[in-house]
Scaffold this motif. Structure first.
Motif, PDB file in Angstrom:
ATOM      1  N   ASP A 140       5.163   0.017   6.127  1.00  0.00           N
ATOM      2  CA  ASP A 140       5.932   0.304   7.335  1.00  0.00           C
ATOM      3  C   ASP A 140       7.008  -0.770   7.500  1.00  0.00           C
ATOM      4  O   ASP A 140       6.730  -1.954   7.377  1.00  0.00           O
ATOM      5  N   ARG A 154      -2.515   5.637   1.770  1.00  0.00           N
ATOM      6  CA  ARG A 154      -2.400   4.273   1.239  1.00  0.00           C
ATOM      7  C   ARG A 154      -3.376   4.013   0.093  1.00  0.00           C
ATOM      8  O   ARG A 154      -3.929   2.938  -0.062  1.00  0.00           O
ATOM      9  N   THR A 201       5.250   7.533   0.442  1.00  0.00           N
ATOM     10  CA  THR A 201       5.000   6.512   1.450  1.00  0.00           C
ATOM     11  C   THR A 201       6.057   6.551   2.551  1.00  0.00           C
ATOM     12  O   THR A 201       5.854   5.993   3.621  1.00  0.00           O
ATOM     13  N   LYS A 248       0.875  -1.168   0.000  1.00  0.00           N
ATOM     14  CA  LYS A 248       0.000   0.000   0.000  1.00  0.00           C
ATOM     15  C   LYS A 248       0.913   1.218   0.000  1.00  0.00           C
ATOM     16  O   LYS A 248       1.752   1.369   0.875  1.00  0.00           O
ATOM     17  N   ASP A 286       0.968  -3.026   4.432  1.00  0.00           N
ATOM     18  CA  ASP A 286       1.487  -1.705   4.773  1.00  0.00           C
ATOM     19  C   ASP A 286       2.993  -1.694   4.529  1.00  0.00           C
ATOM     20  O   ASP A 286       3.673  -2.690   4.766  1.00  0.00           O
ATOM     21  N   GLN A 308      -0.236 -10.290   7.091  1.00  0.00           N
ATOM     22  CA  GLN A 308      -0.859  -9.311   6.202  1.00  0.00           C
ATOM     23  C   GLN A 308      -1.290  -9.998   4.914  1.00  0.00           C
ATOM     24  O   GLN A 308      -0.801 -11.077   4.579  1.00  0.00           O
ATOM     25  N   ARG A 348      -1.505   1.013  -4.861  1.00  0.00           N
ATOM     26  CA  ARG A 348      -1.088  -0.368  -4.677  1.00  0.00           C
ATOM     27  C   ARG A 348       0.049  -0.620  -5.672  1.00  0.00           C
ATOM     28  O   ARG A 348      -0.146  -0.507  -6.878  1.00  0.00           O
TER      29      ARG A 348
END
Length: 193
Positions: A105, A79, A135, A74, A103, A98, A82
């Motif tokens: 992160d 987010r 991001t 994301k 994510d 996930q 994609r």
């Protein structure tokens, strides 16, 4: 602009459903949603795959706690995008639990290897750096087979990276902190047309 014209051309949820259907129907096609636009990424060729293998080996030798994942991410503000980078360098268990679109992160580096298609310029050299910077991904590595060069984008600020290092294949280049890996790009000369 009205609220309707501000709406992305395709919402992330709509994209995810389309991507699932296409993945089942069209083997080898990988879809992405960048800036609200649907993008089709061609299936990688053998040299493309060999470059990812080369990079994975270097990463494992240099930073064994990390893995070069094949993971949808994301990306972008809220987010709303994609992306499916050719590699996402993160802790080995970064994406555990996930789904297909995780994510970003904890991603230290995203990697793209250019394909020999008409969209690669816009996708890999313009849209992806912007999406990854927005991001907050610290480093974006572009292995550019068309130009026979490697570009390391780092220090994301807003929608762009403010530090770029561009070297021809055959030159050493450092992936800066938080990655801290030096790449000898000489082998890349063998995997271009």
């Amino acid at each position: 602009m009205t609220a309707i014209s501000d709406r992305p051309q395709l919402l992330p949820e709509e994209f995810e459903e389309v991507a699932r259907v296409v993945a089942r129907a069209a083997e080898g096609v990988r879809l992405e949603l960048i800036d609200g636009k649907l993008r089709a990424k061609p299936a990688p060729d053998g040299d493309h795959g060999r470059i990812i293998q080369w990079l994975m080996r270097i990463c494992l030798q240099s930073r064994p706690e990390l893995w070069l994942h094949d993971q949808g991410l994301k990306v972008q503000g809220y987010r709303a995008g994609r992306a499916r980078p050719d590699g996402a360098l993160a802790a080995a268990d970064a994406f555990a639990g996930q789904g297909e679109w995780a994510d970003a992160d904890g991603v230290l580096t995203t990697v793209e290897v250019t394909s020999y298609d008409s969209d690669t310029d816009q996708r890999d050299r313009v849209e992806k750096p912007r999406a990854y910077a927005e991001t907050g991904i610290p480093v974006y590595l572009l292995i550019d087979r068309d130009a026979c060069q490697v570009t390391v984008h780092s220090r994301p600020v807003g929608s762009r990276y403010i530090q770029l290092s561009v070297v021809p294949f055959g030159t050493e280049v450092e992936l800066p902190a938080p990655v801290g890996i030096v790449l000898d790009t000489e082998p890349l000369k063998s995997w271009v047309r």
